[in-house]
Design an enzyme around this catalytic site. Structure first.
Site, PDB file in Angstrom:
ATOM      1  N   THR A  47      -3.235  -4.720  -7.975  1.00 58.19           N
ATOM      2  CA  THR A  47      -4.649  -5.091  -8.146  1.00 58.19           C
ATOM      3  C   THR A  47      -5.107  -5.950  -6.973  1.00 58.19           C
ATOM      4  O   THR A  47      -4.309  -6.649  -6.347  1.00 58.19           O
ATOM      5  CB  THR A  47      -4.907  -5.903  -9.439  1.00 58.19           C
ATOM      6  N   PHE A  74       4.517   4.238 -15.607  1.00 58.08           N
ATOM      7  CA  PHE A  74       5.285   3.051 -15.222  1.00 58.08           C
ATOM      8  C   PHE A  74       4.440   2.151 -14.338  1.00 58.08           C
ATOM      9  O   PHE A  74       3.384   2.536 -13.877  1.00 58.08           O
ATOM     10  CB  PHE A  74       6.589   3.433 -14.529  1.00 58.08           C
ATOM     11  N   GLY A 110      -7.950  -5.941   3.556  1.00 54.03           N
ATOM     12  CA  GLY A 110      -6.636  -5.470   3.972  1.00 54.03           C
ATOM     13  C   GLY A 110      -5.486  -6.020   3.153  1.00 54.03           C
ATOM     14  O   GLY A 110      -4.324  -5.920   3.572  1.00 54.03           O
ATOM     15  N   LEU A 111      -5.773  -6.566   1.964  1.00 54.00           N
ATOM     16  CA  LEU A 111      -4.716  -7.199   1.178  1.00 54.00           C
ATOM     17  C   LEU A 111      -3.736  -6.177   0.625  1.00 54.00           C
ATOM     18  O   LEU A 111      -2.515  -6.410   0.639  1.00 54.00           O
ATOM     19  CB  LEU A 111      -5.329  -8.024   0.047  1.00 54.00           C
ATOM     20  N   TYR A 127      -4.096   5.768  -2.377  1.00 56.11           N
ATOM     21  CA  TYR A 127      -2.741   5.657  -1.857  1.00 56.11           C
ATOM     22  C   TYR A 127      -2.386   6.652  -0.757  1.00 56.11           C
ATOM     23  O   TYR A 127      -1.347   6.487  -0.105  1.00 56.11           O
ATOM     24  CB  TYR A 127      -1.745   5.768  -3.014  1.00 56.11           C
TER      25      TYR A 127
END
Length: 417
Positions: free
Chosen positions: A84, A417, A93-94, A124
Site C-alpha cells: 500500500t 496470499f 516513487g515509494l 506491477y
C-alpha cells in the site's frame, strides 16, 4: 518531512497495520487485539514501511513460498503482499523503492521468481511482473443443470464421499494438498504453511474476519486413500411458495483424480435445498460446466488475471519445468531493474532441459515481464508477437516457443496470499 523506508521494528507494527488498513480502505483504527493477532503472521525482517516521523504511509511485506511449475517441480518464490501507499503520498516513487529493495533481497536469497495477486492490473508490469494465471468463478443454476441430484452414496470405481468434522479435516487435508500440488499439471498451485491451515480452518481468527464454520468433505478411493477435499458454506436465502432458494459457496475444492473431481462436484450439486452453487476460484478451463448435462447452467461471474510472476533466475526457471516437445530457443530479455535480463539459450525436450547465458543471436526478445506471462504455459508467444509485446527475429520462433512453453491444461492458483 523526510520519508524513511526501513525494515520494521517491533514498535512500528501498530502504525504499519494502520497504514495497511488505510490502503485497503478499512478505516484508520487498529485495535490492540488486531495488532496481537496479525503480528503472529509477520516476519519483521521481510516487512518494510515508509515512515514520516512516527506515521507509516507505505507498506510492503514478503513471505517465502513454493510454487509448482509445469512438470511438478516446486521452486522457491518471493510472495509479495500487503502493498500500500497512503493517498497522501502517492506518485513519489515509494512503491518502486520498496519493490526494488525486496526484489534484490529475493535475488540474493536464491528465489527463482517473485509472485503476487494483483489488486489492479496496471500496477506491477513496470516492476517486471506479468499475469501468469487467470481465475474464473462460476455460478451454477442447479435446477437448470439437468444433473440427476439423487446422489446415491458410493462414487464410481468404489470410491465414496464422506462428510467429516473440522478436526478430522485438519488432520487429512494438509497431507493431501502436498500430494495434490506436486502433480505434473498443477502449475501455479502453492504450498500452504501451518499457519495457513490454522487461519483457514478457524483455529486462528482475526477480529471481524467474518469466518463461518464450513462443511468439510473428502473423497476416498476404494482403498480408503483421500483423493479429494472440499470445504463449503451455505447461505440460507429465502423460500418462495414453499420452494427453497439457497446458495452453496465452495471455498476450496481439490481433487487428485478425475473420479474424485466428478464425485465431489456431483455431491455438492446434490445437496438438498440448494438452487445456486458458487464455485470459488477455478481455472478458466475447469471441468465444472462440462460435467453438467446443460453447461449453460454454469454462468461465468468473473474471469480475470490473478497470479503474477516476476522472473529472478531465468536459467533455473526454464531448466526446472518440463516441455512436451523438443526444441531450442534463444531469448533476449530486457530487465529495467537489472535483475534477470540477458540473452539465454534454452535446449528442451521431454527428457529435460538446459538453459544458460549465450551470445547467440536472439530468436525472440521481450521484457522480462512477458516471460513471467509465458512461463506457466497459459499465454501464447504468437499472440504477444501480434500485440508487439514480443519481437520475433527468426520466422517461426514464436510458434516454436508455443510448442515448448504452452501446457495442455491452464495454470491455476487457488489461493489468495
Amino acid at each position: 518531512m523526510t520519508l524513511d523506508i526501513r525494515t520494521l521494528a517491533e514498535d512500528d507494527v501498530p502504525s504499519w497495520l494502520r497504514a495497511v488498513a488505510v490502503g485497503f480502505l478499512n478505516g484508520t483504527e487498529v485495535t490492540d487485539e488486531q495488532v496481537a493477532v496479525r503480528r503472529g503472521g509477520m516476519d519483521l525482517d521481510r516487512t518494510h514501511g515508509v515512515f514520516t516521523g512516527d506515521r507509516c504511509v507505505g507498506t510492503f511485506r514478503t513471505t517465502p513460498q513454493r510454487m509448482t511449475v509445469p512438470g511438478g517441480a516446486a521452486l522457491p518464490s518471493c510472495a509479495v503482499t500487503n502493498v500500500t501507499v497512503s493517498p497522501t503520498h502517492r506518485r513519489r516513487g515509494l512503491l518502486t523503492r520498496m519493490m526494488g529493495g525486496a526484489m534484490r533481497d529475493a535475488k540474493e536469497r536464491g528465489d527463482a521468481f517473485a509472485s503476487l495477486i494483483a489488486a489492479e492490473y496496471p500496477i506491477y508490469g513496470p516492476h517486471g511482473f506479468g499475469p501468469a494465471a487467470w481465475i474464473t468463478e462460476f455460478a451454477v443454476d442447479v435446477p437448470r443443470a439437468g444433473l440427476d441430484r439423487r446422489y446415491a452414496g458410493p462414487a464410481e470405481g468404489g470410491g465414496r464421499v464422506e462428510l467429516v468434522e473440522l478436526d478430522e479435516f485438519r488432520r487429512l487435508a494438509p497431507e493431501f494438498h502436498e500430494r495434490f500440488r506436486t502433480q505434473p499439471h498443477r502449475q501455479g498451485v502453492i504450498d500452504r504453511p501451518a499457519r495457513w491451515w490454522r487461519v483457514n480452518t478457524g483455529q486462528e481468527r482475526f477480529p471481524d474476519d467474518g469466518w463461518k464454520r464450513p462443511f468439510c468433505a473428502v473423497h476416498k478411493d476404494a482403498d480408503g486413500v483421500v483423493q479429494g477435499t472440499v470445504t463449503y458454506t451455505v447461505q440460507h436465502d429465502t423460500w418462495h411458495n414453499k420452494l427453497p432458494h439457497n446458495t452453496l459457496s465452495v471455498d476450496k475444492l481439490e481433487a487428485a483424480t478425475p473420479q474424485a473431481e466428478r464425485a465431489l462436484w456431483h455431491f455438492l450439486l446434490s445437496v438438498d435445498w440448494v438452487t445456486i452453487l458458487r464455485s470459488g476460484l477455478r481455472a478458466p478451463d475447469d471441468l465444472l460446466p462440462l460435467l453438467l448435462p446443460d453447461p449453460r447452467a454454469a454462468r461465468i461471474d468473473a474471469c480475470a488475471d490473478f497470479l503474477w510472476l516476476r522472473p529472478l533466475d531465468v536459467p533455473r526457471m526454464l531448466g526446472a519445468r518440463t516441455y512436451a516437445a523438443p526444441g531450442t530457443l534463444v531469448l533476449d530479455l530486457h530487465d529495467e531493474a537489472g535483475l534477470a535480463g540477458g540473452r539465454f539459450r534454452l535446449e528442451a525436450g521431454p527428457d529435460g532441459a538446459d538453459c544458460g547465458p549465450t551470445t547467440d543471436e536472439a530468436d525472440l526478445s521481450m521484457d522480462v515481464s512477458e516471460l513471467g506471462t509465458l512461463y506457466l504455459g497459459d499465454e501464447a508467444a504468437t499472440r504477444l508477437v501480434t500485440l508487439e509485446r514480443v519481437s520475433e527475429h527468426v520466422p517461426g520462433a514464436a510458434t516454436t516457443a508455443d510448442a515448448l512453453l504452452r501446457t495442455a491444461r491452464r495454470p491455476w492458483c487457488p489461493d489468495v496470499f
